[in-house]
Design an enzyme around this catalytic site. Structure first.
Site, PDB file in Angstrom:
ATOM      1  CE  LYS A 192     -25.437 102.125 -12.644  1.00  0.00           C
ATOM      2  NZ  LYS A 192     -25.298 103.371 -13.145  1.00  0.00           N
ATOM      3  CB  CYS A 302      -9.228 105.547  -7.922  1.00  0.00           C
ATOM      4  SG  CYS A 302      -8.844 104.735  -9.540  1.00  0.00           S
TER       5      CYS A 302
HETATM    6  P1  NAP Z   1     -20.033 105.360  -7.189  1.00  0.00           P
HETATM    7  O1  NAP Z   1     -20.791 106.212  -6.696  1.00  0.00           O
HETATM    8  O2  NAP Z   1     -19.566 104.194  -6.114  1.00  0.00           O
HETATM    9  O3  NAP Z   1     -20.746 104.811  -8.511  1.00  0.00           O
HETATM   10  C1  NAP Z   1     -20.079 103.877  -9.111  1.00  0.00           C
HETATM   11  C2  NAP Z   1     -21.108 103.223 -10.055  1.00  0.00           C
HETATM   12  O4  NAP Z   1     -22.083 102.483  -9.124  1.00  0.00           O
HETATM   13  C3  NAP Z   1     -21.827 104.153 -10.839  1.00  0.00           C
HETATM   14  O5  NAP Z   1     -22.374 103.569 -12.066  1.00  0.00           O
HETATM   15  C4  NAP Z   1     -23.210 104.070  -9.759  1.00  0.00           C
HETATM   16  O6  NAP Z   1     -24.322 104.736 -10.422  1.00  0.00           O
HETATM   17  C5  NAP Z   1     -23.396 102.741  -9.438  1.00  0.00           C
HETATM   18  N1  NAP Z   1     -24.265 102.598  -8.017  1.00  0.00           N
HETATM   19  C6  NAP Z   1     -24.317 103.428  -7.153  1.00  0.00           C
HETATM   20  N2  NAP Z   1     -25.126 103.057  -6.295  1.00  0.00           N
HETATM   21  C7  NAP Z   1     -25.430 101.802  -6.736  1.00  0.00           C
HETATM   22  C8  NAP Z   1     -26.091 100.728  -6.006  1.00  0.00           C
HETATM   23  N3  NAP Z   1     -26.779 100.968  -4.837  1.00  0.00           N
HETATM   24  N4  NAP Z   1     -25.970  99.406  -6.412  1.00  0.00           N
HETATM   25  C9  NAP Z   1     -25.393  99.374  -7.785  1.00  0.00           C
HETATM   26  N5  NAP Z   1     -24.642 100.395  -8.522  1.00  0.00           N
HETATM   27  C10 NAP Z   1     -24.907 101.561  -7.770  1.00  0.00           C
HETATM   28  O7  NAP Z   1     -18.698 105.890  -7.511  1.00  0.00           O
HETATM   29  P2  NAP Z   1     -18.638 107.389  -8.514  1.00  0.00           P
HETATM   30  O8  NAP Z   1     -18.876 108.502  -7.445  1.00  0.00           O
HETATM   31  O9  NAP Z   1     -19.258 107.261  -9.726  1.00  0.00           O
HETATM   32  O10 NAP Z   1     -16.930 107.024  -8.542  1.00  0.00           O
HETATM   33  C11 NAP Z   1     -15.992 107.709  -7.936  1.00  0.00           C
HETATM   34  C12 NAP Z   1     -15.543 106.527  -7.022  1.00  0.00           C
HETATM   35  O11 NAP Z   1     -14.754 105.431  -7.801  1.00  0.00           O
HETATM   36  C13 NAP Z   1     -14.216 107.034  -6.231  1.00  0.00           C
HETATM   37  O12 NAP Z   1     -14.323 106.420  -5.031  1.00  0.00           O
HETATM   38  C14 NAP Z   1     -13.055 106.219  -7.009  1.00  0.00           C
HETATM   39  O13 NAP Z   1     -11.965 105.920  -6.094  1.00  0.00           O
HETATM   40  C15 NAP Z   1     -13.644 105.007  -7.561  1.00  0.00           C
HETATM   41  N6  NAP Z   1     -12.717 104.603  -8.486  1.00  0.00           N
HETATM   42  C16 NAP Z   1     -11.883 103.492  -8.422  1.00  0.00           C
HETATM   43  C17 NAP Z   1     -11.313 103.016  -9.451  1.00  0.00           C
HETATM   44  C18 NAP Z   1     -10.304 102.056  -9.348  1.00  0.00           C
HETATM   45  O14 NAP Z   1      -9.880 101.210 -10.443  1.00  0.00           O
HETATM   46  N7  NAP Z   1      -9.934 101.249  -8.049  1.00  0.00           N
HETATM   47  C19 NAP Z   1     -11.298 103.736 -10.678  1.00  0.00           C
HETATM   48  C20 NAP Z   1     -12.315 104.758 -10.852  1.00  0.00           C
HETATM   49  C21 NAP Z   1     -12.991 105.251  -9.871  1.00  0.00           C
HETATM   50  P3  NAP Z   1     -24.835 106.117 -10.726  1.00  0.00           P
HETATM   51  O15 NAP Z   1     -23.529 107.083 -10.280  1.00  0.00           O
HETATM   52  O16 NAP Z   1     -25.503 106.278 -11.811  1.00  0.00           O
HETATM   53  O17 NAP Z   1     -25.729 106.383  -9.622  1.00  0.00           O
END
Ligand code: NAP
Ligand code: MG
Length: 497
Positions: A192, A302
């Site tokens: 997804k 991140c």
């Molecule tokens: P996010 O809002 O947590 O979303 C990540 C994924 O989870 C998206 O596909 C999102 O779908 C999905 N999602 C949201 N709510 C969910 C739920 N209740 N149940 C299951 N899935 C759900 O993060 P983002 O804003 O896309 O990305 C930024 C974050 O990712 C930052 O905090 C960053 O640090 C972190 N990140 C970490 C790494 C690492 O390797 N540690 C790498 C890259 C990014 P939708 O967006 O389609 O709603």
């Protein structure tokens, strides 16, 4: 119709793909959502709609899980010679290489990142598939000498059906980080993508079919966290969720596992990484690195060094250099290969600006940036590099992940102070230390609580090197042999001889 800068000629295949009706991949078939619902994906450089994307709900996720389960019990996993799995993964990498330009263009349009940076992502993803193609034939078990007259051996078996939920900042690369080891280990996948960036995942689905993977081995479902991601994380017939995203959603994934079938969970979450410079470092090397360790991908990464700590005697020199070089960065439509593209969305822009306002209220000193770009860039989600200088570590902008082009910088005096301050954070994804004192460098690397430490460098990655977080930055390690452990489970077999 999408508007493209007039100096740019996109591949015909890119335009054809954008103009075709977007469909998910379930059981090797291209399908719309069962409800017929869609949602738009936008170009963050202009706010224009690029395409309508199917919105998967529970029924679509169920169908994908059924297809994956059938593939797992049928043509894939232990039924297939690992060498054949390896060849399929390698073939997929070849097809990605063939379609490099298309994948780059789709990533740039959907995510906003500069085309040359999108190229780096696609090539990195290809590398990742190639690295794990090699692993497919090398997943070995062991024998344990417990007592005479017995044979005890341990098999490493795939988990089954795995849900792969990825964020929008490196859409294709994060998908590759998960798909490649999951497939090498013999799992079947439900991928997804984030709702903002579905296009490269859907295109990848096409290449996966072309490569000849059996139907249902990889399914791509699109839609937001609710309902799509939520249906995956709560599903009773998914064996594991591998998630990359925010710490807030990471908690929900664990909760969903606890409330459903206790599926295994691995999490790559947020970061607020300290970039620590001692006065005895090679300052020219620091200057070159700090610009990108602060603002790469418009700060939406991140691991970036978003907390900058500089030893007092060289603080002014390094910060004024950072200001100068950040001020010279170009911003614009990613297709024109500027230094920085826009933020992913209006919502993310507002979130970041909210943090900037908070920083000002808390009394941090704004050295540059801080305001949404106007004029030509107004219709996109552009924010210039922003630098705060501060004293107190308890400020919100120092403790929380902002995920935009915003860094906070402060001076420190001695070693014990900086170790304590670097560790004073709930995240522990990465850290860097700059010094020419070899003992101090390694001492710091051992003392800092982070999953990755760079000495005299920043943001170095390779598929062979484990990556993941301490503390609230995650659970488990992706990449390298660690990802093989994440996507397999051990079975102990006792034989009475
Ligand atoms: P996010 O809002 O947590 O979303 C990540 C994924 O989870 C998206 O596909 C999102 O779908 C999905 N999602 C949201 N709510 C969910 C739920 N209740 N149940 C299951 N899935 C759900 O993060 P983002 O804003 O896309 O990305 C930024 C974050 O990712 C930052 O905090 C960053 O640090 C972190 N990140 C970490 C790494 C690492 O390797 N540690 C790498 C890259 C990014 P939708 O967006 O389609 O709603
Ligand atoms: Mg988009």
């Amino acid at each position: 119709m999408i508007s493209i800068p007039k100096e740019i000629q996109l591949q015909k295949a890119t335009l054809d793909f954008l103009q075709s009706e977007q469909k998910m991949w379930i059981g090797g078939q291209q399908v719309l959502s069962q409800s017929g619902n869609t949602f738009p994906t936008l170009n963050p450089a202009s706010g224009e709609k690029l395409a309508n994307i199917p919105l998967a709900n529970q029924a679509d996720v169920d169908a994908a899980v059924r297809a994956a389960r059938q593939a797992f019990e049928g043509a894939w996993s232990t039924k297939m010679n690992p060498a054949k799995r390896s060849r399929l993964i390698w073939k997929l990498a070849d097809l990605m290489q063939r379609d490099l330009q298309i994948l780059m263009e789709l990533e740039t349009l959907d995510n906003g990142k500069p085309l040359d940076k999108a190229k780096y992502d696609v090539l990195g993803s290809i590398n990742h598939f190639r690295y794990y193609a090699g692993w497919a034939t090398k997943i070995e078990g062991s024998t344990i000498p417990v007592k005479p007259g017995s044979l005890i051996y341990v098999r490493r078996e795939p988990l089954g059906v795995v849900g792969l939920i990825v964020p929008w900042n490196f859409p294709l690369m994060m998908a590759a980080w998960k798909l490649a080891p999951a497939l090498a280990c013999g799992n079947c996948c439900i991928l997804k993508p984030a709702e903002q960036t579905s296009l490269t995942a859907l295109y990848l689905g096409r290449l996966i079919q072309e490569a000849g993977f059996p139907e249902g081995v990889v399914n791509v479902v699109t839609g937001p966290g609710l309902p799509t991601g939520d249906a995956i994380s709560h599903h009773m017939d998914i064996d594991k969720v591998s998630f990359t995203g925010s710490t807030v959603v990471g908690r929900k994934i664990m909760e969903a596992s606890a409330k459903s079938n206790l599926k295994k969970v691995s999490l790559e979450l947020g970061g607020k990484s300290p970039n620590v410079v001692f006065a005895d470092a090679d300052l020219e090397a620091v200057k070159k690195s700090m610009l990108w360790s602060s603002f790469y991908n418009t700060g939406q990464e991140c691991t970036l060094g978003s907390r900058i700590y500089i030893q007092r005697s060289v603080f002014e020199q390094l910060i004024s250099h950072l200001q100068e070089s950040a001020g010279a960065l170009s911003l614009g439509n990613g297709l024109l290969s500027p230094d920085l593209g826009p933020l992913i969305s209006e919502q993310q822009l507002n979130r970041v600006v909210g943090y900037i306002d908070q920083g000002l209220q808390e009394g941090a000193e704004l050295l540059m940036g801080g305001k949404r770009c106007e004029g030509e860039l107004e219709s996109g989600y552009f924010l210039p590099p922003t630098i705060f200088k501060y004293r107190e570590d308890n400020l919100k902008i120092v403790q929380e992940e902002i995920f935009g082009p915003v860094v906070v910088a402060t001076a420190f005096d001695d070693y014990d102070e900086i170790v304590q301050r670097a560790n004073d954070c709930r995240y522990g994804l990465a850290a860097a230390v700059w010094t020419n004192d070899i003992s101090k460098a390694h001492r710091f690397a051992h003392d800092v609580k982070a999953g990755t430490v760079w000495i005299n460098g920043y943001d170095l990655f390779d598929p062979a090197v484990p990556f993941g977080g301490y503390k609230e930055s995650g659970i488990g390690r992706e990449m390298g042999k660690s990802a093989i452990d994440l996507f397999t489970q051990e079975k102990a077999v006792w034989v009475n001889l």
